[in-house]
Write a protein that holds these residues in place. Structure first.
Motif, PDB file in Angstrom:
ATOM      1  N   ASP A 136       0.857  -1.181   0.000  1.00  0.00           N
ATOM      2  CA  ASP A 136       0.000   0.000   0.000  1.00  0.00           C
ATOM      3  C   ASP A 136       0.896   1.234   0.000  1.00  0.00           C
ATOM      4  N   ASP A 137       0.386   2.342  -0.479  1.00  0.00           N
ATOM      5  CA  ASP A 137       1.057   3.641  -0.406  1.00  0.00           C
ATOM      6  C   ASP A 137       2.496   3.621  -0.905  1.00  0.00           C
ATOM      7  N   GLY A 138       2.780   2.823  -1.937  1.00  0.00           N
ATOM      8  CA  GLY A 138       4.121   2.823  -2.516  1.00  0.00           C
ATOM      9  C   GLY A 138       5.124   1.932  -1.823  1.00  0.00           C
ATOM     10  N   PRO A 185       4.705 -16.447  12.158  1.00  0.00           N
ATOM     11  CA  PRO A 185       4.845 -15.011  12.424  1.00  0.00           C
ATOM     12  C   PRO A 185       3.511 -14.365  12.758  1.00  0.00           C
ATOM     13  N   LYS A 186       3.597 -13.290  13.514  1.00  0.00           N
ATOM     14  CA  LYS A 186       2.425 -12.471  13.785  1.00  0.00           C
ATOM     15  C   LYS A 186       1.969 -11.871  12.453  1.00  0.00           C
ATOM     16  N   PRO A 187       0.682 -11.825  12.177  1.00  0.00           N
ATOM     17  CA  PRO A 187       0.218 -11.246  10.910  1.00  0.00           C
ATOM     18  C   PRO A 187       0.466  -9.741  10.849  1.00  0.00           C
ATOM     19  N   LEU A 188       0.718  -9.242   9.642  1.00  0.00           N
ATOM     20  CA  LEU A 188       0.826  -7.807   9.440  1.00  0.00           C
ATOM     21  C   LEU A 188      -0.536  -7.165   9.641  1.00  0.00           C
ATOM     22  N   ASN A 219       2.107   0.807   8.970  1.00  0.00           N
ATOM     23  CA  ASN A 219       2.369   2.249   9.024  1.00  0.00           C
ATOM     24  C   ASN A 219       3.662   2.554   9.767  1.00  0.00           C
ATOM     25  N   THR A 220       3.928   1.841  10.844  1.00  0.00           N
ATOM     26  CA  THR A 220       5.176   2.017  11.587  1.00  0.00           C
ATOM     27  C   THR A 220       6.373   1.606  10.734  1.00  0.00           C
ATOM     28  N   SER A 267      11.115   4.801   5.610  1.00  0.00           N
ATOM     29  CA  SER A 267      11.254   6.127   4.998  1.00  0.00           C
ATOM     30  C   SER A 267      12.389   6.909   5.661  1.00  0.00           C
ATOM     31  N   GLU A 268      12.491   6.805   6.977  1.00  0.00           N
ATOM     32  CA  GLU A 268      13.580   7.475   7.706  1.00  0.00           C
ATOM     33  C   GLU A 268      14.936   6.907   7.301  1.00  0.00           C
ATOM     34  N   VAL A 269      15.017   5.596   7.127  1.00  0.00           N
ATOM     35  CA  VAL A 269      16.269   4.971   6.687  1.00  0.00           C
ATOM     36  C   VAL A 269      16.673   5.528   5.324  1.00  0.00           C
ATOM     37  N   LEU A 270      15.733   5.587   4.397  1.00  0.00           N
ATOM     38  CA  LEU A 270      16.025   6.133   3.071  1.00  0.00           C
ATOM     39  C   LEU A 270      16.427   7.601   3.149  1.00  0.00           C
ATOM     40  N   ARG A 271      15.732   8.383   3.966  1.00  0.00           N
ATOM     41  CA  ARG A 271      16.050   9.800   4.112  1.00  0.00           C
ATOM     42  C   ARG A 271      17.465   9.996   4.661  1.00  0.00           C
ATOM     43  N   ARG A 272      17.840   9.211   5.660  1.00  0.00           N
ATOM     44  CA  ARG A 272      19.199   9.313   6.207  1.00  0.00           C
ATOM     45  C   ARG A 272      20.236   8.927   5.159  1.00  0.00           C
TER      46      ARG A 272
END
Length: 166
Positions: free
Chosen positions: A25-27, A68-71, A77-78, A84-89
């Motif tokens: 979802d969302d890219g 595994p626990k289901p997504l 979202n987390t 996204s933060e990893v990519l930004r850094r």
């Protein structure tokens, strides 16, 4: 061998998928995978259009301590926020590596000297440029991508009349 679902390439690749081990979802795509290092599970986050995951991390075991626990929406979202933060850094680090600037004070005012490295696979190079304190261009020369911009090299370039450094 791998019972983890793969996205169906025949369907619309941007269509949302919300499954226990695959969430798109969302890219972004989150996929729960078997952890190669132990008996547990991991989750990988891949941004649409990228070949490699932006983030791979451990994933929680379910109540049966086997699967595994289901997504879910909150977890997804987390994961998106973290990836996204990893990519930004990474982008900030790359920018800092490829873009250097030094301000040099001269008798005629402050001159900003900038080195921009262009990491072309076939012909890497760098552009050394100078602007005055108002942002007006003074000089620009192409230099080797290994050129080291230091206060001394910037001052030497200015003093040489902006001739191409050797």
């Amino acid at each position: 061998m791998n019972d983890i679902p793969e996205p169906n390439n025949e369907s619309d690749s941007s269509a949302p998928i919300h499954e226990a081990r695959l969430w798109r979802d969302d890219g972004w795509t989150a996929r729960v995978i078997k952890n190669e290092d132990d008996d547990g599970w991991a989750v990988e986050m891949i941004k649409d259009g990228e070949a490699e995951p932006a983030l791979v991390g451990p994933w929680t075991m379910g109540r049966d301590k086997k699967n595994p626990k289901p997504l879910d929406t909150g977890a997804f979202n987390t994961l998106v926020k973290t990836a996204s933060e990893v990519l930004r850094r990474h982008e900030q680090q790359l920018h800092a590596l490829l873009h250097k600037s030094i301000a040099v004070t001269t008798d005629s005012g402050t001159i900003n000297v900038v080195l921009d490295i262009v990491p072309d696979e076939d012909d890497p190079y760098a552009m050394l440029s100078a602007t005055d304190e108002f942002g007006d261009a003074i000089a620009e020369v192409r230099v080797a991508p290994t050129f080291k911009l230091t206060r001394a090299s910037a001052e030497a370039w200015i003093e040489s009349g902006y001739r191409k450094p050797r």
